[in-house]
Each structure stands twice: as C-alpha cells, then as structure tokens.
Design a protein around this motif. Sequence first.
Motif, PDB file in Angstrom:
ATOM      1  N   GLU A 174       0.749  -0.989   0.067  1.00 49.83           N
ATOM      2  CA  GLU A 174      -0.095   0.048  -0.179  1.00 49.83           C
ATOM      3  C   GLU A 174       0.795   1.237  -0.108  1.00 49.83           C
ATOM      4  OE1 GLU A 174      -3.869  -2.000   2.375  1.00 49.83           O
ATOM      5  OE2 GLU A 174      -2.543  -0.324   3.163  1.00 49.83           O
ATOM      6  N   GLU A 175       2.291   1.109   0.469  1.00 40.61           N
ATOM      7  CA  GLU A 175       3.027   2.287   0.343  1.00 40.61           C
ATOM      8  C   GLU A 175       3.280   2.954  -0.847  1.00 40.61           C
ATOM      9  OE1 GLU A 175       6.134   0.736   3.085  1.00 40.61           O
ATOM     10  OE2 GLU A 175       5.225   1.972   4.555  1.00 40.61           O
ATOM     11  N   ILE A 176       3.181   1.876  -1.843  1.00 43.93           N
ATOM     12  CA  ILE A 176       3.750   2.027  -3.349  1.00 43.93           C
ATOM     13  C   ILE A 176       2.180   1.908  -4.160  1.00 43.93           C
ATOM     14  CG2 ILE A 176       5.179   1.867  -5.188  1.00 43.93           C
ATOM     15  CD1 ILE A 176       7.099   0.839  -3.459  1.00 43.93           C
ATOM     16  N   PRO A 177       1.900   3.163  -4.719  1.00 44.37           N
ATOM     17  CA  PRO A 177       0.560   2.764  -5.759  1.00 44.37           C
ATOM     18  C   PRO A 177       0.816   1.587  -6.605  1.00 44.37           C
ATOM     19  CG  PRO A 177       1.207   5.147  -5.449  1.00 44.37           C
ATOM     20  CD  PRO A 177       2.452   4.277  -4.902  1.00 44.37           C
ATOM     21  N   ALA A 178      -0.388   1.202  -7.032  1.00 45.96           N
ATOM     22  CA  ALA A 178      -0.120  -0.117  -7.905  1.00 45.96           C
ATOM     23  C   ALA A 178       0.652   0.418  -9.400  1.00 45.96           C
ATOM     24  CB  ALA A 178      -1.607  -0.612  -8.508  1.00 45.96           C
ATOM     25  N   GLU A 179       0.341   1.756  -9.664  1.00 42.64           N
ATOM     26  CA  GLU A 179       0.884   2.064 -11.101  1.00 42.64           C
ATOM     27  C   GLU A 179       2.425   2.395 -10.999  1.00 42.64           C
ATOM     28  OE1 GLU A 179      -1.175   3.754  -9.388  1.00 42.64           O
ATOM     29  OE2 GLU A 179      -0.632   5.929  -8.994  1.00 42.64           O
ATOM     30  N   LYS A 180       3.019   2.132 -10.004  1.00 38.95           N
ATOM     31  CA  LYS A 180       4.526   2.202  -9.799  1.00 38.95           C
ATOM     32  C   LYS A 180       5.225   0.938  -9.933  1.00 38.95           C
ATOM     33  CE  LYS A 180       5.362   6.405  -8.542  1.00 38.95           C
ATOM     34  NZ  LYS A 180       5.994   6.963  -7.265  1.00 38.95           N
ATOM     35  N   TYR A 181       4.419   0.075 -10.391  1.00 37.05           N
ATOM     36  CA  TYR A 181       4.906  -1.419 -10.702  1.00 37.05           C
ATOM     37  C   TYR A 181       4.867  -1.669 -12.196  1.00 37.05           C
ATOM     38  CZ  TYR A 181       4.574  -3.032  -5.833  1.00 37.05           C
ATOM     39  OH  TYR A 181       4.553  -2.869  -4.358  1.00 37.05           O
ATOM     40  N   PHE A 182       5.937  -2.257 -12.852  1.00 32.56           N
ATOM     41  CA  PHE A 182       5.799  -2.667 -14.225  1.00 32.56           C
ATOM     42  C   PHE A 182       5.880  -4.222 -14.257  1.00 32.56           C
ATOM     43  CE2 PHE A 182      10.602  -2.386 -13.700  1.00 32.56           C
ATOM     44  CZ  PHE A 182      10.876  -3.524 -14.414  1.00 32.56           C
ATOM     45  N   ARG A 183       5.560  -4.776 -15.324  1.00 35.59           N
ATOM     46  CA  ARG A 183       5.321  -6.258 -15.283  1.00 35.59           C
ATOM     47  C   ARG A 183       5.413  -6.709 -16.659  1.00 35.59           C
ATOM     48  NH1 ARG A 183       0.625  -3.695 -14.058  1.00 35.59           N
ATOM     49  NH2 ARG A 183       0.618  -4.076 -11.914  1.00 35.59           N
ATOM     50  N   ILE A 184       5.211  -8.187 -16.711  1.00 33.22           N
ATOM     51  CA  ILE A 184       5.246  -8.863 -18.003  1.00 33.22           C
ATOM     52  C   ILE A 184       4.353  -8.167 -18.947  1.00 33.22           C
ATOM     53  CG2 ILE A 184       5.136 -11.101 -19.332  1.00 33.22           C
ATOM     54  CD1 ILE A 184       7.535 -11.036 -17.491  1.00 33.22           C
ATOM     55  N   GLY A 185       4.716  -7.688 -20.365  1.00 29.61           N
ATOM     56  CA  GLY A 185       4.018  -7.098 -21.137  1.00 29.61           C
ATOM     57  C   GLY A 185       3.676  -5.568 -21.128  1.00 29.61           C
ATOM     58  N   SER A 186       4.571  -4.928 -20.027  1.00 32.21           N
ATOM     59  CA  SER A 186       4.659  -3.501 -19.926  1.00 32.21           C
ATOM     60  C   SER A 186       5.546  -3.072 -21.245  1.00 32.21           C
ATOM     61  CB  SER A 186       5.266  -3.173 -18.632  1.00 32.21           C
ATOM     62  OG  SER A 186       4.352  -3.356 -17.625  1.00 32.21           O
ATOM     63  N   SER A 187       4.989  -1.857 -21.558  1.00 36.37           N
ATOM     64  CA  SER A 187       5.805  -1.460 -22.709  1.00 36.37           C
ATOM     65  C   SER A 187       7.010  -0.625 -22.124  1.00 36.37           C
ATOM     66  CB  SER A 187       4.938  -0.194 -23.421  1.00 36.37           C
ATOM     67  OG  SER A 187       4.629   0.972 -22.453  1.00 36.37           O
ATOM     68  N   LEU A 188       7.968  -0.206 -23.262  1.00 34.14           N
ATOM     69  CA  LEU A 188       9.014   0.416 -23.022  1.00 34.14           C
ATOM     70  C   LEU A 188       9.041   1.850 -22.195  1.00 34.14           C
ATOM     71  CD1 LEU A 188      10.731   0.166 -26.373  1.00 34.14           C
ATOM     72  CD2 LEU A 188      11.758  -0.880 -24.474  1.00 34.14           C
ATOM     73  N   GLY A 189       7.826   2.473 -22.636  1.00 39.29           N
ATOM     74  CA  GLY A 189       7.555   3.894 -22.098  1.00 39.29           C
ATOM     75  C   GLY A 189       7.208   3.529 -20.773  1.00 39.29           C
ATOM     76  N   GLU A 190       6.313   2.320 -20.374  1.00 41.54           N
ATOM     77  CA  GLU A 190       5.794   2.451 -18.806  1.00 41.54           C
ATOM     78  C   GLU A 190       7.035   2.083 -17.886  1.00 41.54           C
ATOM     79  OE1 GLU A 190       1.518   0.566 -19.804  1.00 41.54           O
ATOM     80  OE2 GLU A 190       3.133  -0.816 -19.849  1.00 41.54           O
ATOM     81  N   VAL A 191       8.089   1.294 -18.248  1.00 43.46           N
ATOM     82  CA  VAL A 191       9.262   0.826 -17.606  1.00 43.46           C
ATOM     83  C   VAL A 191       9.969   2.013 -17.443  1.00 43.46           C
ATOM     84  CG1 VAL A 191      11.251  -0.594 -17.749  1.00 43.46           C
ATOM     85  CG2 VAL A 191       9.367  -1.549 -18.296  1.00 43.46           C
ATOM     86  N   TYR A 192      10.155   2.844 -18.363  1.00 38.79           N
ATOM     87  CA  TYR A 192      10.816   3.979 -18.407  1.00 38.79           C
ATOM     88  C   TYR A 192      10.419   5.173 -17.261  1.00 38.79           C
ATOM     89  CZ  TYR A 192      13.606   8.134 -20.082  1.00 38.79           C
ATOM     90  OH  TYR A 192      14.363   9.292 -20.330  1.00 38.79           O
ATOM     91  N   ALA A 193       8.894   5.343 -17.300  1.00 39.26           N
ATOM     92  CA  ALA A 193       8.192   5.957 -16.312  1.00 39.26           C
ATOM     93  C   ALA A 193       8.429   5.606 -14.874  1.00 39.26           C
ATOM     94  CB  ALA A 193       6.877   6.297 -17.036  1.00 39.26           C
ATOM     95  N   ILE A 194       8.419   4.265 -14.842  1.00 39.08           N
ATOM     96  CA  ILE A 194       8.353   3.737 -13.434  1.00 39.08           C
ATOM     97  C   ILE A 194       9.614   3.464 -12.928  1.00 39.08           C
ATOM     98  CG2 ILE A 194       7.476   1.657 -12.204  1.00 39.08           C
ATOM     99  CD1 ILE A 194       5.199   1.479 -14.235  1.00 39.08           C
ATOM    100  N   GLN A 195      10.716   2.843 -13.612  1.00 35.05           N
ATOM    101  CA  GLN A 195      11.946   2.692 -13.156  1.00 35.05           C
ATOM    102  C   GLN A 195      12.868   3.678 -13.295  1.00 35.05           C
ATOM    103  OE1 GLN A 195      12.301  -0.496 -11.458  1.00 35.05           O
ATOM    104  NE2 GLN A 195      14.339   0.315 -10.675  1.00 35.05           N
TER     105      GLN A 195
END
Length: 300
Positions: A174-195
């Motif tokens: 709960e300390e980290i919102p769900a949108e802060k995770y990337f997973r299998i199938g995440s795009s390059l942009g999503e990984v870039y924004a999260i990590q």
Amino acid sequence: MTEDYLKNYRILGIQPGASWKQLRQAYKKLVNVWHPDRFQQNVRQKKQAEEKTKEITQSYKELADYYKKFGALPLPLEEQLPPVIEDRGRHVTPAEGPPADIQFHEPASVAPSARTPKFQLSKRRARVLAALALLGSIYFIWQIVPWSPQEYHHSTEVNDDPEPNSGHEESSSEEIPAEKYFRIGSSLGEVYAIQGVPTKTENDVWYYGNSKVYFAKGKVFHWDENTDNPLQVDIFPGLEKANTGFFGRGSTKDEVLVAQGKPDRDAGSVWDYGLSRVYFEKDRVTRWHEAQYNPLRVRN
C-alpha cells in the motif's frame, strides 16, 4: 506666400507644403551636385557652380528661418509652381538644372537605390542569425538540463513516506501505488516512467545497475533482479506464482514469454525454439511440437 518663398522652392526643386525632411534632403543633394570642387578643370563652370551654390544656400536659409520661427514651411495661397521632373534620384526644375555643357556623375553615396539592397540584406541576415541563436539555445537547454520522467512524475504526487525506497521488509504494497509497478507485457515507455532512466541499454536489454529487464517487440517478457538494484516489478495479472515457469493450452503469448523466453523466430501464429514449435490461435496456445534437444516448459 510671397514670391520670394516661391522662388526658394523653385531653386531647391521642391513643392510648397514639403516637409522639413524633404527640404533638408533636397538641399544636401543640390549642394553636392553644384559643389565647386567638382568643376576644377573649367574656370567658367566652377564660377557658375559657386554662384549656384550661393543661391541654393540662400534659399535654404530663408526657408529654414521661416521653419524655425513658425514650426512649418510657408504654404502657397493661389500660386502653383512649374511641374518638377525627377532626374536620377534628385528633384530639379527644368529652368534650374545645371548648364548643358557641364558633365558630371552623381556620387553613389546619394543614390537611394545603392543603399537599399545592402540594408535589406543586413535585415535578412539579422533574422537568420536570430533564428539560429534561438535554435541553439533550445538545443543547449535540451541537452544540458537533466530531466527524468520519473522525477517529473513524482513531483506531482504527495508522498507521506520520507523514504519510500528504504527497502525495509515491513513496507507493505500500500505504500507504493499500483501504477508504480511494471510487469510482463509492460511497454518501454511504462518501464521508463516507473523505473527511470536505465544505466545502459544493449539491444533489447535495459540495465539498472546489476539488474536487467528484457524486452521482445517493445514489451517486457523477463527480468533479472539484483538485491543491490531492486526493480519495481509485479507479477503479470492472472498468473499464479507457482505456475509462472510453465505454459499450456490456452496460455497467452506473454505467459509463454515468461516461461520459455524470447523465441528464436516469431512467425506470428508460430514461435520456434530451436527445433521445437509453439502454435497460437488468437494469441493463445493451441498446441506445440517439442524436440528432444529443445525442451519446452509446458505443464504436464
């Protein structure tokens, strides 16, 4: 307006009602045309030029005195001047032109047409230089000023935890919102924004310190996480932890990527792993052919 002022206008080659600027320009041009130094080779012509220069100067002086006294040049009542003709950029009345036997060339410095192109060229050059300077400034700011999508993303959020990445085991999801995770199938942009910005990239692999994220067709299909460089990852929705290492009939392409890895050849509905093959219909596994030396991680 008296006849004297009309005569002054005729001598200077301008119409009554001319502006102070026009009077000055006419005077300067005529003085330059009739300057005695231009007729040094002919005594008679030089004397004529001296007389003409005096006449021009006297006419200019009388009109200038009137302007200084009343703030405007004298205007006509009923009188009209003879028509003025234009000769090579200067105004000269037919009766007041230079003698026919005097030949001269007007200096280039008084010809407006000689100055205009240079002025226009300098304006165009100034505009081009200004545009180049602006583009250079934008490029400099883009290259030099650091920017990270992750930092920008954080700046719009309120974070109640002063150390969200402290790594304590007691930290809950709960300390980290769900949108802060990337997973299998995440795009390059999503990984870039999260990590964030990767340490380096090689082909389809992004490095974050000693951790790695693997991509296939721009989508995450695997990662290697080092405890010194944790990744903000989550298990692909719908997959059980115990089954993430295997696939079977009905499995999606993402599930096959997790279990088997990137195929040696992707033909859309057929993936090759060496001599083994996995067949898909509507992006779900329908069957497979397993070669002895290229085993598949399928559920029994």
